[in-house]
Design an enzyme around this catalytic site. Sequence first.
Site, mmCIF file in Angstrom:
data_model
loop_
_atom_site.group_PDB
_atom_site.id
_atom_site.type_symbol
_atom_site.label_atom_id
_atom_site.label_comp_id
_atom_site.label_asym_id
_atom_site.label_seq_id
_atom_site.Cartn_x
_atom_site.Cartn_y
_atom_site.Cartn_z
ATOM 1 N N ALA A 283 -6.546 -14.605 -6.110
ATOM 2 C CA ALA A 283 -5.777 -14.942 -4.904
ATOM 3 C C ALA A 283 -4.839 -13.804 -4.510
ATOM 4 O O ALA A 283 -4.083 -13.920 -3.559
ATOM 5 C CB ALA A 283 -4.980 -16.221 -5.138
ATOM 6 N N GLY A 284 -4.860 -12.711 -5.277
ATOM 7 C CA GLY A 284 -3.976 -11.602 -4.950
ATOM 8 C C GLY A 284 -2.582 -11.781 -5.534
ATOM 9 O O GLY A 284 -1.619 -11.190 -5.055
ATOM 10 N N TYR B 124 -10.024 -0.588 -0.329
ATOM 11 C CA TYR B 124 -8.826 -0.091 -1.025
ATOM 12 C C TYR B 124 -9.008 1.390 -1.353
ATOM 13 O O TYR B 124 -8.137 2.215 -1.076
ATOM 14 C CB TYR B 124 -8.621 -0.922 -2.292
ATOM 15 C CG TYR B 124 -7.340 -0.651 -3.041
ATOM 16 C CD1 TYR B 124 -6.176 -1.333 -2.712
ATOM 17 C CD2 TYR B 124 -7.286 0.264 -4.076
ATOM 18 C CE1 TYR B 124 -4.995 -1.110 -3.403
ATOM 19 C CE2 TYR B 124 -6.110 0.495 -4.780
ATOM 20 C CZ TYR B 124 -4.964 -0.193 -4.443
ATOM 21 O OH TYR B 124 -3.798 0.034 -5.129
ATOM 22 N N ASP C 290 1.716 -3.835 -9.784
ATOM 23 C CA ASP C 290 1.457 -5.158 -10.366
ATOM 24 C C ASP C 290 1.842 -5.197 -11.843
ATOM 25 O O ASP C 290 2.473 -6.149 -12.313
ATOM 26 C CB ASP C 290 -0.021 -5.535 -10.193
ATOM 27 C CG ASP C 290 -0.464 -5.468 -8.741
ATOM 28 O OD1 ASP C 290 0.412 -5.431 -7.859
ATOM 29 O OD2 ASP C 290 -1.679 -5.448 -8.503
ATOM 30 N N HIS D 149 0.836 -1.209 0.000
ATOM 31 C CA HIS D 149 0.000 0.000 0.000
ATOM 32 C C HIS D 149 0.872 1.260 0.000
ATOM 33 O O HIS D 149 0.491 2.282 0.567
ATOM 34 C CB HIS D 149 -0.994 -0.005 1.182
ATOM 35 C CG HIS D 149 -2.098 -1.008 0.980
ATOM 36 N ND1 HIS D 149 -3.204 -0.748 0.223
ATOM 37 C CD2 HIS D 149 -2.234 -2.289 1.393
ATOM 38 C CE1 HIS D 149 -3.999 -1.825 0.206
ATOM 39 N NE2 HIS D 149 -3.419 -2.777 0.897
ATOM 40 N N SER E 23 -2.022 -11.153 -8.778
ATOM 41 C CA SER E 23 -2.023 -10.285 -9.959
ATOM 42 C C SER E 23 -2.243 -11.012 -11.275
ATOM 43 O O SER E 23 -1.536 -10.773 -12.259
ATOM 44 C CB SER E 23 -0.723 -9.467 -10.040
ATOM 45 O OG SER E 23 -0.736 -8.524 -9.045
ATOM 46 N N SER E 24 -3.259 -11.873 -11.281
ATOM 47 C CA SER E 24 -3.579 -12.521 -12.552
ATOM 48 C C SER E 24 -4.050 -11.472 -13.564
ATOM 49 O O SER E 24 -3.783 -11.607 -14.765
ATOM 50 C CB SER E 24 -4.644 -13.595 -12.357
ATOM 51 O OG SER E 24 -5.755 -13.057 -11.687
ATOM 52 N N SER E 25 -4.726 -10.420 -13.116
ATOM 53 C CA SER E 25 -5.197 -9.421 -14.103
ATOM 54 C C SER E 25 -4.041 -8.643 -14.701
ATOM 55 O O SER E 25 -4.008 -8.407 -15.916
ATOM 56 C CB SER E 25 -6.233 -8.451 -13.555
ATOM 57 O OG SER E 25 -6.440 -8.569 -12.212
ATOM 58 N N ASP F 146 2.506 1.968 -3.168
ATOM 59 C CA ASP F 146 2.678 2.379 -4.572
ATOM 60 C C ASP F 146 1.847 3.604 -4.928
ATOM 61 O O ASP F 146 2.331 4.518 -5.594
ATOM 62 C CB ASP F 146 2.468 1.211 -5.567
ATOM 63 C CG ASP F 146 1.095 0.585 -5.597
ATOM 64 O OD1 ASP F 146 0.261 0.890 -4.723
ATOM 65 O OD2 ASP F 146 0.845 -0.229 -6.522
#
Length: 384
Positions: free
Chosen positions: A123-124, A221, A172, A36, A126-128, A38
């Site tokens: 799952a956090g 967030y 990410d 947290h 960063s697949s996106s 960035d």
Amino acid sequence: MPIQPKHLDEQFAKCYGEPPRWVVRAPGRVNLIGEHTDYNDGFVLPLAIDRAIWIALRPRDDGQVSVYSIDFNQTKEFSLDNLTDEKSGWIEYIKAVAWSLQEAGLEPSGWEGILVGDVPLGAGLSSSAALEMAAARAFAAVGNFDWDPAGMAKLGQRAENQWIGVRCGIMDQLISAAAVADHALLIDCRSLQTRPVPMPSGVAIAVLDTATSRGLVDSAYNERRSQCESAAEFFQVNALRDADLELFEQLAHELDETVKRRALHVITENDRTLQAVEAMCRGELAALGTLMNKSHQSLRDDYEVSSNALDTMVECATAHDACYGARMTGAGFGGCAVALIDASAADEFAVKIAVDYQQKTGRTPAVYVCRATAGAEIITGAGG
Ligand code: GLA
């Protein structure tokens, strides 16, 4: 078992009757420390993991993009001449990148291909961002654009912010675009300068998935971001990156209690991240582990983005002799923790933590012992 590009080649040949012109890959990530920070123009220290998104593709000359996803067993298409947001899942990330390239004045061309990934979804890890950077790599290959990792990461972040509607920072996309194998990457999120930091020998990185979803994450967030902005305004600095503990101690008594704790996390986390780089370079594993543990406490108590599952996972990890330190990683509220462990005990650690966590929570976790990999790249294809 990580995906083998060879299988993707074979699948492509089956569908299209010829080998792909290119196979591109972009990895997911785990953040060692600097959470947290960035979007506060601060410092982060992530690494790309050996879990990635792969696309095998060939160009098309009719301005269409057509992609078959092996994981979803679905083909989706769109026209580059008329990008419309259909809110239709995974293809939107590719469309979002096309939109962002167009907004930047580049002219992406059409292609068709096959997509597969082994970054766990939601799952956090960063697949996106991995999908965005794989798409960016694909468009760059087809359009013969220069691969400027920071520039492409910014385009990906814009795609995510404005097309997908998630107000993420730059971490990410930038780690997925610019990672260096066997290194973590110190990123200055203001200048976007990066510095590869070698992974110390003898350690392994374990990603510990709590198997809990990150339900609250979007609203919380955005709330954290606003709290940081108001703290920066209060301290009369551009971003919390510019505030230090001295300034904090002088003025914080006048701040709203919650905003004060948010600011304290960001200010101390930036310091911890820079200290972690020093510790890594000197091979001081105990010191690095302690910084990770402190980061977790700060995220739990001051930033309040941990969860019972994450706290339990971190407790299980830190109780193990092979663990130097552990913390939640990513946005929080569920998802994964990361642990720095003695490589020689990695297998035993993975088994033990899974059992301990399951006993305490009734949930079956996933544990991945990761290698630090390179960022987005073209794996095969001359591009000629
Ligand atoms: C998410 C965001 C990142 C970063 C982290 C928290 O992963 O996408 O930009 O803000 O949360 O460090």
